[in-house]
Scaffold this active site. Structure first.
Site, short mmCIF file in Angstrom:
data_model
loop_
_atom_site.label_atom_id
_atom_site.label_comp_id
_atom_site.label_asym_id
_atom_site.label_seq_id
_atom_site.Cartn_x
_atom_site.Cartn_y
_atom_site.Cartn_z
N TYR A 22 9.96 0.52 4.46
CA TYR A 22 10.01 0.55 5.93
C TYR A 22 9.52 -0.79 6.45
O TYR A 22 8.45 -1.26 6.07
CB TYR A 22 9.13 1.68 6.46
CG TYR A 22 9.10 1.78 7.96
CD1 TYR A 22 10.20 2.28 8.66
CD2 TYR A 22 7.97 1.42 8.67
CE1 TYR A 22 10.16 2.39 10.05
CE2 TYR A 22 7.92 1.53 10.05
CZ TYR A 22 9.03 2.01 10.74
OH TYR A 22 8.99 2.12 12.11
N ASP A 71 6.93 -8.47 3.09
CA ASP A 71 6.39 -7.69 4.21
C ASP A 71 5.01 -7.21 3.79
O ASP A 71 4.87 -6.24 3.05
CB ASP A 71 7.33 -6.53 4.53
CG ASP A 71 6.82 -5.67 5.67
OD1 ASP A 71 5.65 -5.83 6.08
OD2 ASP A 71 7.59 -4.82 6.16
N LYS A 102 -1.22 -5.45 12.06
CA LYS A 102 -2.41 -5.26 12.89
C LYS A 102 -3.73 -5.55 12.19
O LYS A 102 -4.76 -5.64 12.86
CB LYS A 102 -2.41 -3.85 13.47
CG LYS A 102 -2.10 -2.76 12.46
CD LYS A 102 -1.68 -1.47 13.15
CE LYS A 102 -1.19 -0.44 12.15
NZ LYS A 102 0.15 -0.75 11.62
#
Length: 425
Positions: A142, A237, A265
């Site tokens: 994802y 990623d 984050k």
């Protein structure tokens, strides 16, 4: 009726599914979401005054635990100066310099507002740099909810059993090729079949959105070699693994150098932020240096930068945090395997460092297809048992268990004792 149930009744009337992110709805586990009021250290507290040992950690960034005092103070101090300027600040320069110093592959960076935005922008940069259109991703990985990356995605998409997403034009998905995680041959075939057309290959170096699936020995190096051979940009990623597996992320942990990297984050202490960066010649295609356009009013927001710097400073000053998390992660996984063996269960326990997963699957989990063999009904039963015992896990078989520096051995043992009781029942 409990306060959480009352809030959910109100929420479903004004928000799709009563939530702002699908997996929070608890649909896959047949339960009602707990509405969290506050968090501190290793614990979250719901609106009904229940305390839970938390293993979601805001989906990863709370590596130091919730409500870290130094991060909180940095946010408070920065807020006195203003919340947003839409202009250049010293804080974002400090953050960019820090990331470039800690992660050698990051020669230049651009701040954005989320991991999704970071990935979307990195792919655009790769396409602009190479002049090619196609990208390769892996089934079950994802990379946020941008159109071209929702093809056979993991995370909430996988939890809901949605293979792709409505609303994504066929043209957006046409240039997205899917390979099999931990299978370099599947990548090599795609590169040969689309010779000179693939701009980038994007991968979670440790898959963290179909559960936790480690890279097999040689897999990441194989991807590096194939991208070099075919002139494709290798994108790591690291929204989940960045600054969690090590100060250099998964690329430092495994010793592989990508061309571009995305962070989420964790570089904002859990606040809404992300960044992408890598080789200077690629990053200099970004406007205003080059013709690849990307912008954002809140990019480099001073509050998020202050929070992120406070978190990264603590991690850099206390590198033994990673050793302790690795030890605790190994202890957690080893004891859980012992519990399963004693109960006569052959379920799979996977993980690396502070990332773990219990797959209710009978065969080793190496990719999307083997992850999907998990018994999600049994996971739902396990999840609700653990929640009743005040253990806060992600409400999905296909998410990670996150440990933080705030978790103690007592917390972990209490969690494992509850798991042992479940499997003995």
């Amino acid at each position: 009726m409990f306060r959480s149930e009352q809030l959910f009744e109100r929420a479903v009337k004004v928000m799709p599914g009563g939530v702002n992110s699908p997996v929070r709805a608890y649909q896959s586990v047949g339960s009602t979401p707990r509405f969290i009021r506050r968090a501190d250290g290793a614990y979250v507290y719901d609106v009904d005054q229940n305390r839970y040992i938390d293993y979601i950690c805001s989906w990863g960034p709370m590596i130091l635990g919730h409500n870290n005092m130094k991060i909180r103070e940095a946010v408070i101090q920065a807020s006195y100066e203003g919340l947003s300027f839409g202009a250049a600040t010293e804080m974002e320069v400090n953050m960019a310099e820090r990331i470039c110093r800690l992660v050698p592959s990051m020669e230049m960076v651009r701040m954005v507002n989320s991991g999704t935005e970071a990935v979307m922008s990195a792919i655009r940069a790769a396409r602009g740099y190479t002049g090619r259109n196609k990208i390769i991703k892996f089934e079950g990985c994802y990379h946020g909810h941008s159109d071209s990356l929702l093809v056979k995605a993991g995370s909430g998409v996988m939890t809901a059993g949605i293979p792709d997403s409505l609303g994504v034009p066929e043209g957006c998905a046409r240039d997205t090729l899917t390979a099999v995680y931990n299978d370099c041959d599947s990548v090599a075939r795609l590169l040969e079949e689309n010779k000179g057309e693939v701009a980038a290959l994007i991968v979670e170096p440790v898959a963290g959105n179909m559960g936790v699936v480690e890279p097999c020995p040689g897999f990441l190096q194989g991807l590096r070699d194939l991208c070099t051979e075919h002139g494709a940009v290798l994108i790591f990623d690291e929204v989940i693994t960045g600054f969690r597996l090590s100060l250099q992320g998964a690329q430092g942990y495994y010793g592989i150098t990508p061309d571009l990297t995305t962070f989420g984050k964790i570089i904002g202490g859990g606040m809404p932020v992300g960044c992408y960066g890598g080789r200077r010649e690629i990053m200099q295609t970004i406007a205003p240096c080059g013709s690849v356009y990307q912008a954002g009013t809140l990019s480099g927001n001073p509050i998020a930068m202050a929070a992120g710097l406070a978190e990264l400073t603590q991690l850099e000053e206390n590198p033994d945090i990673y050793l302790r998390l690795e030890e605790m992660g190994n202890y957690f996984r080893d004891r859980l395997r012992d519990i399963l063996k004693a109960a006569g269960k052959s379920y799979q326990v996977t993980g690396v460092g502070s990332l773990s997963c219990l797959f209710f699957a009978e065969q080793p989990v190496l990719n999307y297809q083997t992850a999907k063999t998990s018994d999600t009904a049994e996971f739902a039963r396990y999840f609700n048992w653990m929640l009743d015992h005040h253990i806060h896990l992600a409400p999905s078989q296909f998410e990670a268990i996150f440990l933080s520096a705030a978790h103690t051995k007592k917390d972990v043992d209490e969690t494992l004792d509850a798991a042992e009781e479940f499997f003995r029942a």
